[in-house]
Enzyme design. Structure first.
Site, PDB file in Angstrom:
ATOM      1  N   GLU A 117      40.650  40.260  41.011  1.00 33.03           N
ATOM      2  CA  GLU A 117      40.140  40.060  39.656  1.00 33.03           C
ATOM      3  C   GLU A 117      40.803  38.910  38.927  1.00 33.03           C
ATOM      4  O   GLU A 117      40.147  38.187  38.157  1.00 33.03           O
ATOM      5  CB  GLU A 117      40.295  41.355  38.838  1.00 33.03           C
ATOM      6  CG  GLU A 117      39.255  42.414  39.127  1.00 33.03           C
ATOM      7  CD  GLU A 117      39.530  43.220  40.382  1.00 33.03           C
ATOM      8  OE1 GLU A 117      38.669  44.028  40.782  1.00 33.03           O
ATOM      9  OE2 GLU A 117      40.620  43.042  40.972  1.00 33.03           O
ATOM     10  N   HIS A 134      37.693  55.171  36.076  1.00 37.40           N
ATOM     11  CA  HIS A 134      36.365  54.552  36.125  1.00 37.40           C
ATOM     12  C   HIS A 134      35.520  54.964  34.919  1.00 37.40           C
ATOM     13  O   HIS A 134      34.299  54.999  35.005  1.00 37.40           O
ATOM     14  CB  HIS A 134      35.622  54.952  37.406  1.00 37.40           C
ATOM     15  CG  HIS A 134      36.170  54.347  38.651  1.00 37.40           C
ATOM     16  ND1 HIS A 134      37.351  54.749  39.214  1.00 37.40           N
ATOM     17  CD2 HIS A 134      35.700  53.338  39.440  1.00 37.40           C
ATOM     18  CE1 HIS A 134      37.587  54.042  40.313  1.00 37.40           C
ATOM     19  NE2 HIS A 134      36.601  53.178  40.462  1.00 37.40           N
TER      20      HIS A 134
END
Length: 675
Positions: free
Chosen positions: A400, A469
């Site tokens: 990322e 999540h």
């Protein structure tokens, strides 16, 4: 035996001595004026004394269009790339005429209109940005490389290793330069790594590498020239480790109590200026007397520069808040709904927006984990690689920091990158590239440059999603000056807000809702393009305003319907953009409902953006004019069980109960939260 030096080589060494002395001169003044009793330079200053031969040698080998990104110890690199010494030193002294107008100080000088992209005060953070700069060059077929420097301590940083992965994966024209002075700030590097040659770390990435004497400008020049030819020849990135002495401390006020005397003496014996002087005298290219005369002339010239800088005015205090973001353009005069409409899902609207922008604008590119061949785990980028090719829509390593950092570099080179981060939770491993990098550029350069990246991410809880999540992070991102943050709740907004972000002038995070991806809505693709701002009044009423954004809007609408059945007339305002907040529409809507508002968000209550909305309304509407309730998720981690989730998340029943309670209460102090 090394080849004998040519006349050209000797001329280069003579020139190098002068250039290296100019850097030492600059650094000595920076040290003196930051440690004196009445210091002109505030804060920490990290100086490159002992490393001067590296930028001097490297820049002699680089091409006129090559880019450079340096560490916070990058003064020598800035000077060698052509940043004017007077403007540069004025920046260190926080003067109005400084290269960044007094905004960057010593460690973050940013001058991307020259070859110097800038310094970076975050260890290892320049590597991912360099990947984007190099990727742009490769896409354009340009004869151009990006050289990025870092210290030996940075070789333990994850972001730098992600940059190695990214650069190696695409064989990018990047030259990684490690300036190894043996110290990771105040800790001996060897005690951490156990490696006598840090360049060996390149082996794990399939990169060519070399360890050289960083005190010899000729060795640096020749090594960088070889590396440049190789990376431009398609052989992938290279790592050059330059061994240099650390003549002074880690920063300007470092007394080095931790450093052995023998190490200091060894560094002094390797002073590159002293070594080069002895070499020039031994070659007969100069003499001690001639070099002393040269230094005297340079000292006089520099003294005049210092006098000029000291006399310069300080910045205008009224400019302190200028150039954070670009001005918001006027709203289009055309109606919101025009042309033919289509009934499509929210996720299809995202896909259609990306497809249109890729079709109409060659500088737009889309990348991220699994977005190319697979079309994204939610299908947002399906068929885009097929239609536009793997150069414009491509998969990345699971890295990322490299994804976001490369987007910053690409944006600086005129591209319009749209990157996908699968889950908002995953932003947390790479926030540096958004907050410390992209959001800073416009401000530091006083609006001359910006990094208009678009980050697509989805967030929120759905049945079975875990605590890693399901987080809602909009308040964290909206807190950062320099970012635009939007949360579409309808298919039409998913389409138009994404297009607005791609055409915006600043880095923008579009936070989508996974829970809404399959909801169908009407989209007007040919409606006028929007700005990255503006709330939408979904319905107008007089009793109370129901306010929300993103995933909660269907529940807000359902609560409004249920209240209407009870003859309670409500306004529904979809805030849409949290940065900037549409305070005009917000205040007008709440005022029209008697100052009564229910603020709803999925994020947990404490520190949620709803608190900012309430505070902002109270400030703008005045004392006694506001009565509110907040409906939010309580301060818990999100469970995976659908039953447990339903007990926590805002829903129509909780919103309706809050609205009724607000209407029944006549006392403003009875403001409560519904979680």
């Amino acid at each position: 035996m090394p080849a004998p030096l040519t006349d050209t080589d000797i001329e280069f060494l003579v020139s190098s001595y002068e250039r290296m002395y100019r850097i030492r001169q600059f650094e000595q003044s920076a040290l003196d004026l930051s440690t004196s009793k009445e210091a002109l330079i505030a804060g920490s200053v990290h100086l490159c004394a002992g490393q001067e031969a590296v930028p001097v040698g490297a820049m002699a080998a680089l091409g006129p269009c090559d880019r450079v990104i340096a560490t916070y110890r990058g003064h020598g690199w800035a000077l060698e790339t052509g940043v004017p010494a007077q403007e540069f030193f004025a920046e260190l002294c926080h003067r109005k005429a400084g290269v960044n107008g007094g905004r960057s100080g010593s460690a973050l000088v940013t001058a991307p209109n020259q070859r110097f992209i800038g310094e970076n005060s975050i260890v290892g953070a320049g590597g991912p940005i360099a990947c984007g700069i190099a990727l742009a060059a490769k896409m354009e077929g340009a004869d151009r490389v990006c050289l990025v420097t870092f210290g030996d301590g940075a070789t333990s940083q994850g972001a730098l290793h992600e940059a190695f992965v990214f650069a190696a994966a695409y064989k990018l024209p990047v030259i990684f330069v490690c300036e190894n002075n043996g110290w990771s700030e105040m800790t001996p590097t060897l005690s951490i790594t156990g490696l006598d040659r840090l360049a060996r770390r390149a082996n794990g990435y399939g990169m060519a590498s070399a360890t050289i004497d960083g005190t010899d400008p000729m060795a640096v020049k020749d090594s960088i020239a070889l590396a440049r030819a190789a990376v431009l020849g398609g052989k992938g990135p290279a790592l050059i480790e330059c061994r240099v002495p650390r003549l002074w401390g880690h920063y300007n006020r470092d007394i080095e109590h931790y450093r052995p005397k023998s190490d200091r003496e060894d560094s002094r014996a390797r002073d590159p200026l002293a070594l080069l002087e002895a070499r020039l005298c031994a070659l007969g290219a100069s003499s001690a007397e001639e070099l002393a005369i040269l230094r005297g002339r340079l000292d006089r010239d520099w003294s005049a520069v210092l006098d000029t800088v000291k006399a310069m005015p300080l910045p205008d205090a009224a400019s302190a808040a200028d150039h954070v973001v670009a001005p918001i353009p006027a709203a289009p005069s055309a109606p919101d709904q025009q042309g033919e409409s289509r009934e499509i899902t929210y996720i299809q609207a995202v896909n259609e927006a990306l497809k249109r922008e890729l079709t109409e604008h060659s500088e737009v590119m889309v990348f991220g984990e699994d977005v190319g061949h697979a079309g994204g785990i939610f299908g947002a980028t399906r068929y885009l690689q097929r239609d536009f090719g793997a150069e414009r829509v491509f998969d990345t390593p699971i890295a990322e920091a490299a994804i976001l950092g490369s987007a910053v570099g690409l944006a600086l080179e005129g591209k319009r990158p749209v990157v996908e981060i699968m889950w908002a939770d995953f932003l947390l491993v790479a926030l540096d590239q958004i907050i410390n990098q992209a959001a800073n550029i416009r401000y530091l350069t006083r609006g001359t440059r910006t990094a208009p990246i678009v980050v697509r991410v989805q967030q929120g809880a759905t049945p079975g999603s875990t605590a890693q999540h399901s987080q809602s992070l909009e308040a964290m991102l909206a807190h950062v000056p320099g970012l635009r943050v939007g949360l579409p709740s309808t298919a039409d907004d998913a389409y138009h807000m994404l297009r607005a972000a791609i055409h915006g002038a600043d880095p923008t995070v579009i936070i989508e809702s996974r829970a809404l991806y399959q909801r169908t809505g009407t989209v007007w693709p040919d409606a006028a393009r929007q700005a990255t701002a503006g709330a939408t009044l979904r319905r107008a009423g007089t009793s109370v305003t129901l306010l929300g954004w993103g995933a909660v809007m269907p529940a807000v609408e359902a609560a409004a319907d249920a209240l209407a059945e009870n003859c309670i007339d409500v306004s529904v305002l979809d805030l849409r953009w949290l940065s900037p907040v549409d305070w005009g529409q917000l205040c007008a809507t709440v005022s029209a409902t008697g100052g009564r508002v229910v603020v709803v968000h999925e994020a947990n209550l404490t520190g949620g953006f709803g608190a900012e909305i309430v505070a902002g309304l109270a400030e703008r509407l005045g004392p006694g004019a506001l009565s509110f309730r907040r409906v939010a998720t309580p301060d818990v981690r999100m469970p995976a069980s659908p039953v447990l989730q339903a007990a926590l998340l805002p829903d129509a029943a909780k919103i309706m109960a809050a609205a009724k309670d607000l209407l029944q209460s006549n006392l403003l102090p009875q403001n409560e939260e519904y979680v």
